[in-house]
Each structure stands twice: as structure tokens, then as C-alpha cells.
Design a protein around this motif. Structure first.
Motif: not given
Ligand code: WA2
Length: 269
Positions: A50-57, A92-104, A113-120
Motif C-alpha cells: 500500500h500503495p501498489s508497487v506494480l504498474d503497467q510498465d 479518475r485514478q487510472q486517467g481513462w474510462t472503461i470501454k466495452s468490447f466495441e471500443g466505446t 472487469a477492467a483490464v489494468i495490466y496487459s502483456q504487450e
């Protein structure tokens, strides 16, 4: 004699099919094992600090460095469970809005179930609500209800549009008892680790390396529903001439599903 060579050919088919099934099953098992270890990585560095020490990079770096440990998974990602009441603060914390499969931007829902971490290799699912995809949705509910690593039906994956399956494993708040009820499991769910098995290209790659590959046709089926086998790998329609086939058992480790491999010669022997 003719009988002898027929028998030889059949024995050869059985051993080629069994070898392929065993190799595929082993590579699958290795991939699932390493995938499950990523859930510990998420718990340890994202939730227990706390806080998380993991990030996308960091996640992208680690998953790229260890990609060879998951030979049949073309990518892994982590989706956080977000309740309706938490969405605004989350976005607000992520700085983006959750999108649906259509991309909107996703419409309002009870939970996401919002993807916050992904393999490239699967970065196109970043910020997506995985509950907006039919197969992913079903798998997420099953994963969190059972605590097991579960597989979807074969379907066309996002990005590549290749035939494959998705593996999902729930991450829970610590202290969940082994015999937890369904309600306790849902309540304790923090998110979902997911992996995409690009069966179409990765199994092709695996089989291409084996001797005798030119001679036989290999299909993999999901036969959970015995009356309606679902094709997972291999040609859709078989030739008019049906040569003898051999079925080898396949265990992909999902206790709720059954798979099998079917092999035959391209040509009459
Ligand atoms: N991952 C990659 N490609 C896909 C896909 C998926 N799901 N679904 C369709 N194409 C992050 O359950 C959470 C991964 C889903 C996890």
C-alpha cells in the motif's frame, strides 16, 4: 503383405497421435502453471503493498521476460473488479474510462472487469471491460465461483481473430477459506487474471516441428458436450474420403471440460 503394411500404418498413426497429444498437453500444463504464478505476483505487489508497487510498465516487462515459460499463451492480462459505485474514482485514478468490447465507453453496469495490466502482445484489451465479451463474461463468473483456472469454448480472439480459448483465474482478497461459499467467493473477488491461448497459430507452430507432420491431419475438439463437439484446432471439414482415425485423450486441466485429439492420414494408406 497388404495386411501388414495396413497394421504398421495404423500403429504409426496411434503413436504419432499420442505423441502430439502428450506434447500439447505438457505445453498447456506448463503454460497454466506459470500463468497461475502470476496471480501471486498480482496479490503480492498490487494488493499487499500500500500503495501498489506494480504498474503497467513493470507488468509488461515481467510478462515479456517470462513469455517463454508460457509457450502456448500468446498473452496475459489482469482485469480489476470494479463496482458501479467505484467506477468514477477508479476512472479518475487510472486517467481513462472503461470501454466495452466495441471500443466505446462502457454503459453503466452493476460491475466491470477492467483490464489494468496487459502483456504487450495483447495490449489491445487495455481498459476493456472483459465482462462485455460473451465468452470472457461466462468464464469470469465461473472462475470466481470455483477458484479454479477455467477455459472458455473455442472462439475467435480479439486482435488476431484466430481460433483460441481464454483461461481465467480469479484473484481473491487474502483469508478466503478453502470451503468458502459462492457468496463469500464473489464478495472476496478482487479481479481476474486472463490468458489467451492462440490455438490456431501456436499449436500449428508446435506440430510443424514434428516428424511426419506432412502425412497426418490433426484436429482438437472440446467435447464437453459429447453430442456437440466444438472444433478447437484443425481443418473444419474433412475430405470426402474418410481414412481411419485415432482419438487420443487430452487433459487441459480444467475439471469442467473435456478435450480430445483426432488424427488421420491425409491419404489412403
Ligand atoms: N485476452 C486476450 N484476447 C482476448 C480475450 C482475452 N481475455 N478475450 C477475447 N480475446 C483479462 O478474464 C480477464 C483475457 C481476460 C482476462
Amino acid at each position: 503383405s497388404r495386411g501388414d503394411s495396413m497394421r504398421k500404418a495404423e500403429e504409426n498413426l496411434v503413436s504419432m497421435c499420442n505423441d502430439r497429444a502428450r506434447m500439447l498437453q505438457d505445453q498447456f500444463a506448463v503454460s497454466v502453471n506459470h500463468f497461475q504464478a502470476l496471480a501471486i505476483l498480482i496479490s503480492t505487489f498490487h494488493y499487499e503493498k500500500h500503495p501498489s508497487v506494480l504498474d503497467q510498465d513493470t507488468f509488461a516487462y515481467y510478462t515479456a521476460k517470462t513469455a517463454l515459460e508460457r509457450p502456448l499463451l500468446n498473452g496475459v492480462a489482469y482485469a480489476q473488479r470494479v463496482l458501479r459505485s467505484e467506477r468514477e474514482a477508479f476512472e479518475r485514478q487510472q486517467g481513462w474510462t472503461i470501454k466495452s468490447f466495441e471500443g466505446t465507453t462502457s454503459p453503466e453496469k452493476e460491475e466491470y472487469a477492467a483490464v489494468i495490466y496487459s502483456q504487450e502482445t495483447v495490449s489491445y484489451i487495455e481498459a476493456l471491460d472483459m465482462m462485455s465479451g460473451e465468452e470472457d463474461h461466462e468464464n469470469i463468473l465461473k472462475a470466481r465461483a470455483t477458484g479454479k483456472a477455467v477455459l472458455t469454448n473455442p472462439f475467435r480472439l480479439l486482435g488476431s481473430n484466430h481460433l483460441g480459448v481464454v483461461l481465467t483465474f480469479a484473484v481473491y482478497r487474502s483469508g478466503l477459506p478453502k470451503d468458502a461459499t459462492l457468496e463469500q467467493r464473489i464478495e472476496a473477488t478482487l479481479g481476474y487474471l486472463g490468458g489467451a491461448f492462440d490455438v490456431e497459430s501456436l499449436v500449428e507452430n508446435l506440430l510443424r516441428q514434428l516428424a511426419g507432420n506432412q502425412d497426418i491431419v490433426v484436429n482438437v475438439y472440446d467435447v464437453t458436450n459429447a453430442t456437440e463437439p466444438l472444433i478447437m484446432y484443425g481443418p473444419q471439414s474433412t475430405n470426402s474420403y474418410q481414412s481411419p482415425s485415432h482419438v487420443s485423450v487430452l487433459d487441459f486441466g480444467d475439471p469442467f471440460r473435456k478435450h480430445e485429439m483426432k488424427c488421420r492420414y491425409w491419404q489412403k494408406v
